[in-house]
Design an enzyme around this catalytic site. Structure first.
Site, short mmCIF file in Angstrom:
data_model
loop_
_atom_site.label_atom_id
_atom_site.label_comp_id
_atom_site.label_asym_id
_atom_site.label_seq_id
_atom_site.Cartn_x
_atom_site.Cartn_y
_atom_site.Cartn_z
N LYS A 12 63.50 57.48 30.24
CA LYS A 12 63.65 58.47 29.18
C LYS A 12 65.06 58.42 28.55
CE LYS A 12 60.23 61.82 31.00
NZ LYS A 12 60.03 63.23 31.38
N ASN A 115 64.65 64.43 33.09
CA ASN A 115 64.42 63.96 34.46
C ASN A 115 64.26 62.44 34.56
OD1 ASN A 115 61.90 63.76 33.35
ND2 ASN A 115 60.91 65.24 34.71
N HIS A 118 59.35 58.76 33.36
CA HIS A 118 57.94 59.20 33.28
C HIS A 118 57.09 58.21 34.05
CE1 HIS A 118 54.00 60.28 31.62
NE2 HIS A 118 53.79 58.98 31.56
N1 UDP Z 1 58.59 69.56 31.65
C1 UDP Z 1 59.48 70.53 31.22
N2 UDP Z 1 59.36 71.79 31.72
C2 UDP Z 1 58.40 72.14 32.64
C3 UDP Z 1 57.51 71.15 33.06
C4 UDP Z 1 57.63 69.87 32.56
O1 UDP Z 1 60.36 70.24 30.41
O2 UDP Z 1 58.36 73.30 33.06
C5 UDP Z 1 58.72 68.20 31.13
C6 UDP Z 1 59.28 67.25 32.16
O3 UDP Z 1 60.22 66.40 31.52
C7 UDP Z 1 58.09 66.45 32.63
C8 UDP Z 1 57.19 66.45 31.39
O4 UDP Z 1 57.41 67.71 30.77
O5 UDP Z 1 58.46 65.17 33.07
C9 UDP Z 1 55.72 66.30 31.66
O6 UDP Z 1 55.33 67.30 32.60
P1 UDP Z 1 54.42 66.93 33.84
O7 UDP Z 1 53.98 68.21 34.45
O8 UDP Z 1 53.36 65.96 33.42
O9 UDP Z 1 55.46 66.24 34.87
P2 UDP Z 1 55.59 64.72 35.34
O10 UDP Z 1 54.20 64.13 35.37
O11 UDP Z 1 56.50 64.04 34.37
O12 UDP Z 1 56.20 64.82 36.70
MG MG Z 2 52.71 64.08 33.94
#
Ligand code: UDP
Ligand code: MG
Length: 136
Positions: A12, A115, A118
Site C-alpha cells: 500500500k 497497514n 493487502h
Molecule cells: N480499514 C479501516 N478501518 C477499519 C477497518 C478496515 O481503515 O475499521 C481498512 C484497512 O486498511 C483494511 C481495509 O480497510 O486493510 C480492508 O478491511 P478488511 O476488513 O478487509 O481488512 P484486511 O482484509 O485488509 O485485513
Molecule cells: Mg479484506
C-alpha cells in the site's frame, strides 16, 4: 497433497512511500512465496472504489478509497501452497496494534488504515482481485 494457490498482494502507499517494498518482497520470498507477476500501479478513486466494493457500506469506505488511490502501490501475484491463508498469516491482523509479533503489519504498519499490505481473503476473491489487476 499439493494445494498450490495464487493470491493477490498489494504493497500500500504508506509502505511504498517509506521504501519498504524490497523488505516486504523479501519477507514473502523468505516465507516460500513465488512472486509470479508484479507491477507498480497508481489507481484513481473510481478504480479503488471498484476494488474495495465489498466494503462500500462501511463507514471507512470513503477514506479507504481515498487512501488506496493516494499514491503508488505495488501489486503482486503470489504463489505458494495454501497461499491465501499463508499470506493472511504473514500479514497479521488488520490493526497493526493487534497483529502478532513478526508479521508484516506489526513490523511496518502505522495504523489500521495505513497497514502497509493487502491480501486476498479467499480463493474466490483472489481470482477476482488477480483479474482486476492482471487481466489484459
Ligand atoms: N480499514 C479501516 N478501518 C477499519 C477497518 C478496515 O481503515 O475499521 C481498512 C484497512 O486498511 C483494511 C481495509 O480497510 O486493510 C480492508 O478491511 P478488511 O476488513 O478487509 O481488512 P484486511 O482484509 O485488509 O485485513
Ligand atoms: Mg479484506
Amino acid at each position: 497433497m499439493s494445494n498450490l494457490e495464487q493470491t493477490l498482494s498489494i504493497i500500500k502507499p504508506d509502505a511504498v512511500e517509506r521504501d519498504l517494498s524490497d523488505q516486504i518482497k523479501n519477507e514473502f520470498k523468505k516465507n516460500g512465496f513465488n512472486i509470479l507477476k508484479e507491477k507498480k500501479v497508481k489507481l484513481d478513486k473510481v478504480d479503488a472504489e471498484k476494488f474495495y466494493q465489498v466494503h462500500q457500506s462501511k463507514p471507512f469506505f470513503n477514506d479507504l478509497c481515498e487512501y488506496l488511490s493516494s499514491g503508488t502501490i505495488i501489486v503482486m501475484i503470489l504463489e505458494k501452497e495454501n497461499a491465501v491463508l499463508e499470506n493472511r498469516r504473514i500479514m497479521g491482523a488488520t490493526d497493526p496494534q493487534k497483529a502478532e509479533d513478526g508479521t508484516l503489519r506489526k513490523k511496518f504498519g502505522i495504523s489500521i488504515d495505513k497497514n502497509s499490505v493487502h491480501g486476498s481473503d479467499s480463493i474466490e476473491n483472489a481470482k477476482i482481485e488477480i483479474d482486476f489487476f492482471f487481466k489484459d
